[in-house]
Design a protein around this motif. Structure first.
Motif, PDB file in Angstrom:
ATOM      1  N   THR A 145       0.661  -1.016   0.210  1.00 50.39           N
ATOM      2  CA  THR A 145       0.236  -0.180   0.219  1.00 50.39           C
ATOM      3  C   THR A 145       0.597   1.324  -0.080  1.00 50.39           C
ATOM      4  OG1 THR A 145      -1.989  -1.162   0.960  1.00 50.39           O
ATOM      5  CG2 THR A 145      -1.810   1.300   1.442  1.00 50.39           C
ATOM      6  N   GLY A 146       2.057   1.490   0.557  1.00 48.34           N
ATOM      7  CA  GLY A 146       2.685   2.507   0.787  1.00 48.34           C
ATOM      8  C   GLY A 146       3.590   2.452  -0.778  1.00 48.34           C
ATOM      9  N   LEU A 147       4.325   1.900  -1.464  1.00 50.13           N
ATOM     10  CA  LEU A 147       4.901   2.038  -2.309  1.00 50.13           C
ATOM     11  C   LEU A 147       3.559   1.946  -4.010  1.00 50.13           C
ATOM     12  CD1 LEU A 147       6.611  -1.361  -2.857  1.00 50.13           C
ATOM     13  CD2 LEU A 147       7.624   0.801  -2.111  1.00 50.13           C
ATOM     14  N   VAL A 148       2.085   1.878  -3.055  1.00 44.21           N
ATOM     15  CA  VAL A 148       1.125   2.177  -4.405  1.00 44.21           C
ATOM     16  C   VAL A 148       1.521   4.007  -4.207  1.00 44.21           C
ATOM     17  CG1 VAL A 148      -1.015   2.315  -4.937  1.00 44.21           C
ATOM     18  CG2 VAL A 148       0.034  -0.095  -5.220  1.00 44.21           C
ATOM     19  N   GLU A 149       0.838   4.287  -2.247  1.00 49.48           N
ATOM     20  CA  GLU A 149       0.406   5.365  -2.748  1.00 49.48           C
ATOM     21  C   GLU A 149       2.082   6.539  -2.889  1.00 49.48           C
ATOM     22  OE1 GLU A 149      -2.228   7.371  -1.153  1.00 49.48           O
ATOM     23  OE2 GLU A 149      -2.770   5.436  -1.941  1.00 49.48           O
ATOM     24  N   ALA A 272       4.199  11.209  -1.367  1.00 47.50           N
ATOM     25  CA  ALA A 272       5.231  10.147  -1.226  1.00 47.50           C
ATOM     26  C   ALA A 272       6.531  10.677  -0.587  1.00 47.50           C
ATOM     27  CB  ALA A 272       6.239  10.223  -2.630  1.00 47.50           C
ATOM     28  N   VAL A 273       6.984  10.436   0.248  1.00 48.36           N
ATOM     29  CA  VAL A 273       8.279  10.252   1.050  1.00 48.36           C
ATOM     30  C   VAL A 273       7.413   9.719   2.456  1.00 48.36           C
ATOM     31  CG1 VAL A 273       9.726  11.576   3.349  1.00 48.36           C
ATOM     32  CG2 VAL A 273      10.038  11.980   0.554  1.00 48.36           C
ATOM     33  N   GLY A 274       5.977  10.585   3.350  1.00 46.74           N
ATOM     34  CA  GLY A 274       5.615  10.339   4.257  1.00 46.74           C
ATOM     35  C   GLY A 274       4.951   9.150   4.289  1.00 46.74           C
ATOM     36  N   SER A 275       4.620   8.573   3.210  1.00 47.44           N
ATOM     37  CA  SER A 275       4.129   6.947   2.539  1.00 47.44           C
ATOM     38  C   SER A 275       4.663   6.216   2.856  1.00 47.44           C
ATOM     39  CB  SER A 275       3.380   6.913   1.502  1.00 47.44           C
ATOM     40  OG  SER A 275       2.315   8.389   0.970  1.00 47.44           O
ATOM     41  N   VAL A 276       6.267   5.789   2.876  1.00 44.65           N
ATOM     42  CA  VAL A 276       7.330   5.082   2.475  1.00 44.65           C
ATOM     43  C   VAL A 276       7.358   5.601   4.539  1.00 44.65           C
ATOM     44  CG1 VAL A 276       9.825   4.711   2.025  1.00 44.65           C
ATOM     45  CG2 VAL A 276       7.556   5.668   0.117  1.00 44.65           C
ATOM     46  N   ALA A 277       8.216   6.388   4.610  1.00 42.12           N
ATOM     47  CA  ALA A 277       8.709   6.910   6.209  1.00 42.12           C
ATOM     48  C   ALA A 277       8.094   6.028   7.079  1.00 42.12           C
ATOM     49  CB  ALA A 277       8.339   8.757   6.421  1.00 42.12           C
ATOM     50  N   ILE A 278       6.107   6.357   7.201  1.00 42.60           N
ATOM     51  CA  ILE A 278       5.070   6.058   8.596  1.00 42.60           C
ATOM     52  C   ILE A 278       5.031   4.438   7.793  1.00 42.60           C
ATOM     53  CG2 ILE A 278       2.966   5.707   6.000  1.00 42.60           C
ATOM     54  CD1 ILE A 278       3.143   6.395   9.983  1.00 42.60           C
ATOM     55  N   GLY A 341       6.747  19.712   4.221  1.00 38.78           N
ATOM     56  CA  GLY A 341       5.981  19.512   5.715  1.00 38.78           C
ATOM     57  C   GLY A 341       4.623  19.235   6.123  1.00 38.78           C
ATOM     58  N   VAL A 342       4.176  19.669   5.472  1.00 35.51           N
ATOM     59  CA  VAL A 342       2.280  19.400   4.786  1.00 35.51           C
ATOM     60  C   VAL A 342       2.277  18.330   4.031  1.00 35.51           C
ATOM     61  CG1 VAL A 342       0.478  20.274   3.785  1.00 35.51           C
ATOM     62  CG2 VAL A 342       1.817  22.100   4.479  1.00 35.51           C
ATOM     63  N   ALA A 343       2.895  18.070   3.027  1.00 39.82           N
ATOM     64  CA  ALA A 343       2.405  17.015   2.020  1.00 39.82           C
ATOM     65  C   ALA A 343       3.117  15.500   2.884  1.00 39.82           C
ATOM     66  CB  ALA A 343       3.058  17.007   0.726  1.00 39.82           C
ATOM     67  N   ALA A 344       4.262  15.940   3.635  1.00 38.90           N
ATOM     68  CA  ALA A 344       4.787  14.837   4.229  1.00 38.90           C
ATOM     69  C   ALA A 344       3.960  14.483   5.738  1.00 38.90           C
ATOM     70  CB  ALA A 344       6.646  15.051   4.345  1.00 38.90           C
TER      71      ALA A 344
END
Length: 431
Positions: A145-149, A272-278, A341-344
């Motif tokens: 899911t994170g990779l898709v996001e 994208a960075v936030g999706s993978v970081a979480i 920062g908003v996006a991540a």
């Protein structure tokens, strides 16, 4: 993270990832090129520009509201790979119409193509999430899911950056959307079969009745209600921000379409960075425990964007900054950092909630759950678009509307906290 990246070498994941990537790229290449064309080449009134962007956003979202119930039923009762092949074939014809609209140019034809792409995405949307638990193991779903996001937002990044540089060349834009649609058709044909988990049931083709039943059947479950409401507020925030960016860049930051494209690109990279970081923070666990803090941080970054934009001073009144001039402005770095920062933090907030939707229901109900989520999300996003449209009509600027966005983050945080208590800490929820 390495385990997640290894999924890109598997046929059970790579084709659906590639198909989604190309579709997101094409969507955003076309939509961004159209919006920038209208903002910078057609209109010269900030209110009208905001309202046009709200209209384009609303037209793209409307099919999600009307057809998500039908798309969810079809995805749960038909082979998902077969539906992918059908919708990717339709994309070629839709992009052909959009390409003609760019070449003429014709605003009505371009808006018609945006509406049709909304229909295309409505039928593809439930599949991209529902197919993951069917093809991936339980310990791979969050990473997938994170990779898709992440892939989706990197595709948005590529599409928006490309659009910023070819807005003045509609012939190149038209050719590119056709090429990408064709590549997406080939990728879609490589997705492995994903037949219904259980025996097929009938499909209710009455879109109003089926929508009501689907939402009612999903939203009465407390954990799904909280997750869907949280996601809906997030996408409402995202819709308002995307509507505001081009007029904000043109009329407040006095910058050209390449800078507007940069704003959208930074937003995409951040998510994208936030999706993978979480995924790294949660170590594969599906949990909402970081979501409340993430969206509160998002509110703080939105206020940072507001403060910098409010105090922005241009060096050349009456002239638009080019990209190189903009990045050398004393306030540009702080503004881009705040936007990132908003996006991540937004990506960190929403990805676990999507994974939660697809892992806490039976596999034969995942597509319908995602479809119910899309109905509620789209209704909230349409409401957000209408609110932005109305506020601009009453003279509320794009900068001042950022205060509304910040306030909405706290509502999302409250909902995510309740979800965390209900599902991650059941012993406390029972007390």
């Amino acid at each position: 993270m390495q385990t997640s990246m290894r999924l890109l070498g598997r046929r059970r994941f790579l084709p659906i990832f590639t198909t989604q990537f190309l579709g997101a790229f094409n969507d955003n290449l076309f939509k961004t090129a159209m919006v920038l064309f209208a903002t910078y080449r057609v209109y010269s009134d900030p209110k009208v520009e905001m309202q046009f962007n709200a209209l384009a956003t609303g037209l793209f979202i409307l099919p999600f509201f009307l057809l998500s119930a039908l798309s969810g039923q079809l995805a749960d009762t038909r082979d998902k790979a077969r539906i992918i092949r059908i919708v990717k074939t339709a994309e070629i014809f839709i992009m052909a119409a959009g390409a003609v609209g760019l070449l003429l140019p014709s605003i009505p034809l371009m808006l018609g193509a945006v509406l049709a792409m909304g229909v295309h995405s409505t039928f593809f949307g439930p599949i991209k999430y529902a197919i993951l638990p069917q093809h991936l193991g339980p310990d791979e779903v969050l990473g997938g899911t994170g990779l898709v996001e992440a892939g989706t937002y990197i595709a948005i990044l590529a599409g928006t950056i490309t659009a910023g540089f070819i807005t003045h060349r509609p012939d190149i834009a038209a050719a590119l959307v056709m090429i990408v649609a064709t590549l997406g058709w080939f990728a879609g044909r490589q997705v492995p079969p994903a037949p219904p988990v259980h025996e097929e049931h009938g499909v209710d083709w009455h879109i109003v009745r089926s929508s009501f039943r689907l939402v009612n059947a999903t939203m009465h479950i407390p954990r799904l209600f909280l997750a869907i409401c949280s996601i809906s507020f997030f996408w409402t925030i995202g819709a308002v921000l995307v509507i505001e960016f081009p007029p904000l860049v043109k009329n407040v930051l006095t910058s050209n379409e390449q800078v507007a494209s940069l704003f959208l690109a930074v937003f995409s990279v951040g998510v994208a960075v936030g999706s993978v970081a979480i995924n790294r923070l949660l170590k594969g666990e599906v949990s909402a425990r970081y979501s409340p803090a993430s969206v509160i941080a998002m509110a703080g970054f939105v206020l940072g964007v507001y403060a910098i934009a409010k105090s922005w001073q241009g060096d050349h009144p009456g002239e638009l900054y080019h990209l190189g001039e903009f990045v050398h402005h004393p306030s540009a770095v702080g503004l881009l950092v705040a936007l990132f920062g908003v996006a991540a933090t937004g990506g960190m907030f929403v990805v676990p909630l999507y994974a939660f939707l697809t892992t806490t229901v039976d596999k034969d109900q995942t597509a319908r759950t995602v479809a119910a989520n899309n109905i509620v999300n789209s209704g909230a996003m349409v409401a957000g678009s209408l609110l932005a449209f109305t506020l601009s009509a009453f003279g509320v600027s794009a900068v001042d509307q950022l205060l509304m966005v910040s306030a909405m983050c706290f509502i999302s945080a409250w909902l995510a906290w309740k979800l965390h208590l209900a599902c991650d800490r059941p012993h406390r929820a029972a007390s």
